[in-house]
Design an enzyme around this catalytic site. Structure first.
Site, PDB file in Angstrom:
ATOM      1  N   CYS A   1     -44.596  79.437  37.960  1.00 29.47           N
ATOM      2  CA  CYS A   1     -45.668  78.710  37.262  1.00 29.47           C
ATOM      3  C   CYS A   1     -46.988  78.761  38.023  1.00 29.47           C
ATOM      4  CB  CYS A   1     -45.255  77.260  37.034  1.00 29.47           C
ATOM      5  SG  CYS A   1     -45.306  76.261  38.528  1.00 29.47           S
TER       6      CYS A   1
ATOM      7  N   CYS B   1     -41.807  72.625  37.052  1.00 31.52           N
ATOM      8  CA  CYS B   1     -42.140  74.042  36.918  1.00 31.52           C
ATOM      9  C   CYS B   1     -42.155  74.437  35.441  1.00 31.52           C
ATOM     10  CB  CYS B   1     -41.086  74.855  37.676  1.00 31.52           C
ATOM     11  SG  CYS B   1     -41.559  76.533  38.045  1.00 31.52           S
TER      12      CYS B   1
ATOM     13  N   GLY C   1     -35.434  47.332  52.453  1.00 33.37           N
ATOM     14  CA  GLY C   1     -34.944  48.181  53.533  1.00 33.37           C
ATOM     15  C   GLY C   1     -33.657  47.702  54.180  1.00 33.37           C
TER      16      GLY C   1
ATOM     17  N   CYS D   1     -45.916  78.949  43.558  1.00 32.94           N
ATOM     18  CA  CYS D   1     -44.644  79.159  42.879  1.00 32.94           C
ATOM     19  C   CYS D   1     -44.736  80.478  42.114  1.00 32.94           C
ATOM     20  CB  CYS D   1     -44.375  78.011  41.919  1.00 32.94           C
ATOM     21  SG  CYS D   1     -43.051  78.339  40.746  1.00 32.94           S
TER      22      CYS D   1
ATOM     23  N   CYS E   1     -40.923  76.453  42.631  1.00 40.01           N
ATOM     24  CA  CYS E   1     -40.865  74.984  42.638  1.00 40.01           C
ATOM     25  C   CYS E   1     -39.412  74.526  42.771  1.00 40.01           C
ATOM     26  CB  CYS E   1     -41.388  74.405  41.327  1.00 40.01           C
ATOM     27  SG  CYS E   1     -43.121  74.705  41.016  1.00 40.01           S
TER      28      CYS E   1
HETATM   29 ZN   LIG Z   1     -43.248  76.379  39.564  1.00 40.03          ZN
END
Ligand SMILES: [Zn+2]
Length: 303
Positions: A258, A285, A39, A255, A279
């Site tokens: 898909c 996807c 970090g 989505c 997506c």
């Molecule tokens: Zn998708």
């Protein structure tokens, strides 16, 4: 000055990975230090690249410093392999790193460079992900002086950041930061995880793949090493939450290509004015569609 008998160099080609060996060495040292101090923002001499700063030059320098001829590279921008920025970066890396393979499939990549997203498919210890960073310091919201910010980081003095989050809750009822969500790494430094969505922040926690961050314009490199704690800043009574993608009836949106109900969705408006979701991770996807034997439906343009 060059005299007339001195020939010009026969080859004008660049070394593998475009950067010279000294630049690579310095960047690799910065990466090692970043991994040793999770970090912590390590300063480095960011090189001029043949593209404007702000187009991923920090990520690009990291990629070019760690890539080898056996690597398989994936580059994404906002989850898409096909956006102009991702395609340009990939083309440049391919030109300057002969022998490497490129892929769009997350599991096949050994090295991933990304802007704004971490892929949906969990990464493994055999992979490295590099994120492009515009603003590396989360304290820049509350303290303009870099010198003072460095001391605050060193002392893990994040009181003013906490106050800012508290003021957000008081004013809006919740923490309104949608991306670049301040995240504490290994119990000490708080970093800016680059403009990834909240959705991706939990993926930093105990990630199997090292996550490297490169800010070209701001000349900083930092890292989340593998298997390291990453905690988004929250209050006990106001837990961290990610985008939930629920419709008005409280059902998870899917989505439209898909059918996934477990991915980060981008919202689009069709010509008919209808809101549709897809997506953001196009490779995820497409792989789901392939697996289900679905035909490609018209893709909404991500550009
Ligand atoms: Zn998708």
């Amino acid at each position: 000055m060059m005299n007339k008998t001195t020939p010009y160099p026969q080859s004008t080609s660049y070394p593998f990975g475009f950067l010279d060996v000294y630049a690579k060495r310095e960047i690799r040292r910065a990466v090692l230090k970043a991994l040793a101090l999770p970090g912590y923002q390590v300063p480095y001499a960011s090189r001029e690249m043949p593209m404007g700063r702000g187009f991923g030059t920090g990520g690009l320098q990291l990629t070019l410093s760690v890539i080898g001829p056996d690597d398989t590279l994936k580059v994404i921008d906002q989850g898409s392999d096909d956006s102009v920025n991702a395609v340009n970066l990939k083309q440049f890396i391919r030109q300057t790193c002969p022998g490497i393979d490129t892929t769009t499939e997350t599991p096949k990549a050994t090295l991933l460079q990304s802007r704004h997203r971490i892929p949906e498919v969990p990464l493994t210890e055999k992979q490295i992900i590099i994120l492009q960073v515009p603003y590396p310091d989360p304290l820049v919201y509350v303290e303009p002086s870099e010198e003072i910010r460095k001391t605050m980081h060193g002392e893990a003095n994040y009181a003013r950041l906490w106050v800012k989050l508290y003021e957000d809750i008081r004013e809006y009822g919740e923490i309104t930061i949608s991306h670049r969500y301040p995240t504490r790494i290994n119990g000490h430094y708080i970093l800016d995880p680059s403009p990834i969505m909240r959705w991706d922040v939990p993926k930093l926690h105990m990630s199997r793949a090292p996550i490297l961050f490169g800010a070209g314009r701001e000349k900083k490199i930092y890292a989340v090493p593998p298997f390291t704690k990453a905690e988004p800043l929250t209050f006990e009574d106001v837990p961290f939450r990610t985008e939930n993608f629920l419709d008005d009836s409280g059902n998870r949106l899917a989505c439209r290509r898909c059918g996934a109900r477990d991915s980060f969705l981008d919202e689009f408006t069709t010509d008919a004015g209808e809101k549709v979701y897809q997506c953001s991770d196009t490779a995820y996807c497409t792989s789901r569609m392939k697996r289900a034997g679905m035909k490609r439906s018209p893709e909404v343009d991500h550009a």
